[in-house]
Structures are given as structure tokens and as C-alpha cells.
Design a protein around this motif. Structure first.
Motif, PDB file in Angstrom:
ATOM      1  N   LYS A 129     -51.866   6.244   6.055  1.00 47.53           N
ATOM      2  CA  LYS A 129     -50.388   6.255   6.035  1.00 47.53           C
ATOM      3  C   LYS A 129     -49.837   7.286   7.012  1.00 47.53           C
ATOM      4  O   LYS A 129     -48.796   7.070   7.636  1.00 47.53           O
ATOM      5  N   LEU A 130     -50.550   8.414   7.155  1.00 52.00           N
ATOM      6  CA  LEU A 130     -50.119   9.440   8.099  1.00 52.00           C
ATOM      7  C   LEU A 130     -50.195   8.908   9.536  1.00 52.00           C
ATOM      8  O   LEU A 130     -49.308   9.158  10.353  1.00 52.00           O
ATOM      9  N   LYS A 131     -51.237   8.149   9.829  1.00 53.43           N
ATOM     10  CA  LYS A 131     -51.369   7.546  11.156  1.00 53.43           C
ATOM     11  C   LYS A 131     -50.218   6.592  11.413  1.00 53.43           C
ATOM     12  O   LYS A 131     -49.612   6.600  12.498  1.00 53.43           O
ATOM     13  N   ILE A 132     -49.929   5.768  10.393  1.00 52.57           N
ATOM     14  CA  ILE A 132     -48.833   4.800  10.531  1.00 52.57           C
ATOM     15  C   ILE A 132     -47.514   5.540  10.722  1.00 52.57           C
ATOM     16  O   ILE A 132     -46.699   5.184  11.584  1.00 52.57           O
ATOM     17  N   THR A 133     -47.307   6.607   9.927  1.00 52.53           N
ATOM     18  CA  THR A 133     -46.072   7.390  10.025  1.00 52.53           C
ATOM     19  C   THR A 133     -45.971   8.051  11.401  1.00 52.53           C
ATOM     20  O   THR A 133     -44.899   8.077  12.015  1.00 52.53           O
ATOM     21  N   THR A 134     -47.094   8.556  11.902  1.00 52.42           N
ATOM     22  CA  THR A 134     -47.097   9.197  13.216  1.00 52.42           C
ATOM     23  C   THR A 134     -46.736   8.185  14.300  1.00 52.42           C
ATOM     24  O   THR A 134     -45.917   8.459  15.201  1.00 52.42           O
ATOM     25  N   VAL A 135     -47.349   7.016  14.224  1.00 52.29           N
ATOM     26  CA  VAL A 135     -47.043   5.954  15.198  1.00 52.29           C
ATOM     27  C   VAL A 135     -45.572   5.567  15.097  1.00 52.29           C
ATOM     28  O   VAL A 135     -44.880   5.402  16.113  1.00 52.29           O
ATOM     29  N   ALA A 136     -45.082   5.441  13.860  1.00 49.11           N
ATOM     30  CA  ALA A 136     -43.678   5.068  13.657  1.00 49.11           C
ATOM     31  C   ALA A 136     -42.771   6.145  14.241  1.00 49.11           C
ATOM     32  O   ALA A 136     -41.743   5.832  14.879  1.00 49.11           O
ATOM     33  N   MET A 137     -43.107   7.406  14.071  1.00 55.83           N
ATOM     34  CA  MET A 137     -42.267   8.484  14.608  1.00 55.83           C
ATOM     35  C   MET A 137     -42.282   8.480  16.136  1.00 55.83           C
ATOM     36  O   MET A 137     -41.264   8.722  16.795  1.00 55.83           O
ATOM     37  N   VAL A 138     -43.435   8.198  16.710  1.00 60.86           N
ATOM     38  CA  VAL A 138     -43.540   8.118  18.176  1.00 60.86           C
ATOM     39  C   VAL A 138     -42.678   6.970  18.696  1.00 60.86           C
ATOM     40  O   VAL A 138     -41.943   7.110  19.683  1.00 60.86           O
ATOM     41  N   VAL A 139     -42.758   5.833  17.997  1.00 64.65           N
ATOM     42  CA  VAL A 139     -41.971   4.667  18.403  1.00 64.65           C
ATOM     43  C   VAL A 139     -40.479   4.990  18.276  1.00 64.65           C
ATOM     44  O   VAL A 139     -39.687   4.699  19.190  1.00 64.65           O
ATOM     45  N   VAL A 140     -40.079   5.588  17.144  1.00 70.00           N
ATOM     46  CA  VAL A 140     -38.665   5.937  16.941  1.00 70.00           C
ATOM     47  C   VAL A 140     -38.238   6.957  18.003  1.00 70.00           C
ATOM     48  O   VAL A 140     -37.144   6.874  18.578  1.00 70.00           O
ATOM     49  N   GLY A 141     -39.110   7.932  18.280  1.00 68.55           N
ATOM     50  CA  GLY A 141     -38.784   8.927  19.321  1.00 68.55           C
ATOM     51  C   GLY A 141     -38.609   8.264  20.677  1.00 68.55           C
ATOM     52  O   GLY A 141     -37.713   8.620  21.455  1.00 68.55           O
ATOM     53  N   ALA A 142     -39.473   7.302  20.966  1.00 68.38           N
ATOM     54  CA  ALA A 142     -39.366   6.599  22.248  1.00 68.38           C
ATOM     55  C   ALA A 142     -38.076   5.800  22.308  1.00 68.38           C
ATOM     56  O   ALA A 142     -37.377   5.781  23.338  1.00 68.38           O
ATOM     57  N   ILE A 143     -37.722   5.147  21.212  1.00 66.48           N
ATOM     58  CA  ILE A 143     -36.478   4.362  21.185  1.00 66.48           C
ATOM     59  C   ILE A 143     -35.279   5.280  21.340  1.00 66.48           C
ATOM     60  O   ILE A 143     -34.339   4.979  22.100  1.00 66.48           O
ATOM     61  N   VAL A 144     -35.277   6.400  20.655  1.00 69.49           N
ATOM     62  CA  VAL A 144     -34.183   7.360  20.754  1.00 69.49           C
ATOM     63  C   VAL A 144     -34.100   7.890  22.196  1.00 69.49           C
ATOM     64  O   VAL A 144     -33.007   8.027  22.789  1.00 69.49           O
TER      65      VAL A 144
END
Length: 152
Positions: A129-144
Motif C-alpha cells: 500500500k505504501l508503494k501504491i501511495t508513493t506512486v499515487a503521490m508522484v502522479v499527483v505531484g506530476a499532475i500538479v
């Protein structure tokens, strides 16, 4: 009883405990009632051969004394059995306690194993779940980052 001592002198007894079933000669026994003034109607066991032969050393025993002997033997046996039961109970309780300790140790070990397996499973799940959350945060950061660069 003094009366048995007097009669015992006239009819010497063979060592018999409890209620006799046979005389030393192998003959069966019969019960009689005393006709002496000293022991009037007192019941006794007598060898069938010796009922008419008063001088021979065959079985003679007062019935009341035989019954008292029998009761004492039963009491002694009862006491032995009670002691054996107590010893048996103590041995069983020792074995039960030993088995309880063994089972508790075994259960504790199995419980620890299951807890450790569950902790490992949860840790693995959390890492995923931490890996998924990290990937999600990277994706959100990239979108932002992309959005802010387009809006500025």
C-alpha cells in the motif's frame, strides 16, 4: 472376651482370620450353639469331623469373633484401597499438570508463530500500500506540476 479364652483352652484354635470355610483337615465347617453355662447359646464354627471328637485339634471359632475379624480385614483392605486411590489421584494430577504445561507451551509457540506470520503479512500488505501511495503521490505531484506550469 474371657469366655473365648476359656473355651479356647478346651478347643485349641488353628490360626484362622475372618469367617472360616474349611478346617485344616479339609473338612467343611458347621455352626453350633454353645451349651455351657459360661457361653450359653453363643454360636461357633466347628469342623464337621470334630463335632463329636472334642479332644482333636480341629477348627473351632466363635462366630462373633470371626465376624469382627472379617470386619477388621475389610476395614484394612478399605484403608489400603483408599490410600492407593489417593496415590493414583496424585499421580494423575501430576500428569495432568505436566500435560497442561506442555500444551500451554505448545499453544504459546503456535500462537507466536501465527502472530509473527500475521505481522509479516500485514507488513507486506502495508509495504504494498505504501508503494501504491508513493506512486499515487508522484502522479499527483506530476499532475500538479503540469497544471501549474500550464496555468502560469
Amino acid at each position: 472376651m474371657t469366655s473365648s479364652t476359656t473355651s479356647s483352652a478346651r478347643f485349641p484354635r488353628i490360626s484362622n482370620h475372618g469367617v472360616p470355610t474349611r478346617c485344616w483337615c479339609g473338612e467343611g465347617i458347621t455352626t453350633f450353639g454353645s451349651s455351657t453355662a459360661e457361653n450359653r447359646y453363643r454360636r461357633f464354627y466347628r469342623c464337621q469331623i470334630a463335632r463329636d471328637r472334642k479332644t482333636e485339634n480341629h477348627l473351632f471359632k466363635w462366630i462373633d469373633e470371626a465376624l469382627i475379624d472379617e470386619i477388621r480385614m475389610v476395614d484394612a483392605k478399605h484403608e489400603r484401597v483408599a490410600q492407593e486411590i489417593t496415590k493414583f489421584e496424585e499421580r494423575v494430577m501430576e500428569k495432568v499438570k505436566s500435560e497442561i504445561v506442555r500444551v500451554e507451551a505448545e499453544m504459546s509457540e503456535k500462537f507466536k508463530e501465527k502472530v509473527n506470520l500475521e505481522i509479516a503479512r500485514v507488513a507486506q500488505d502495508m509495504k504494498q500500500k505504501l508503494k501504491i501511495t508513493t506512486v499515487a503521490m508522484v502522479v499527483v505531484g506530476a499532475i500538479v506540476g503540469i497544471w501549474t506550469s500550464l496555468t502560469v
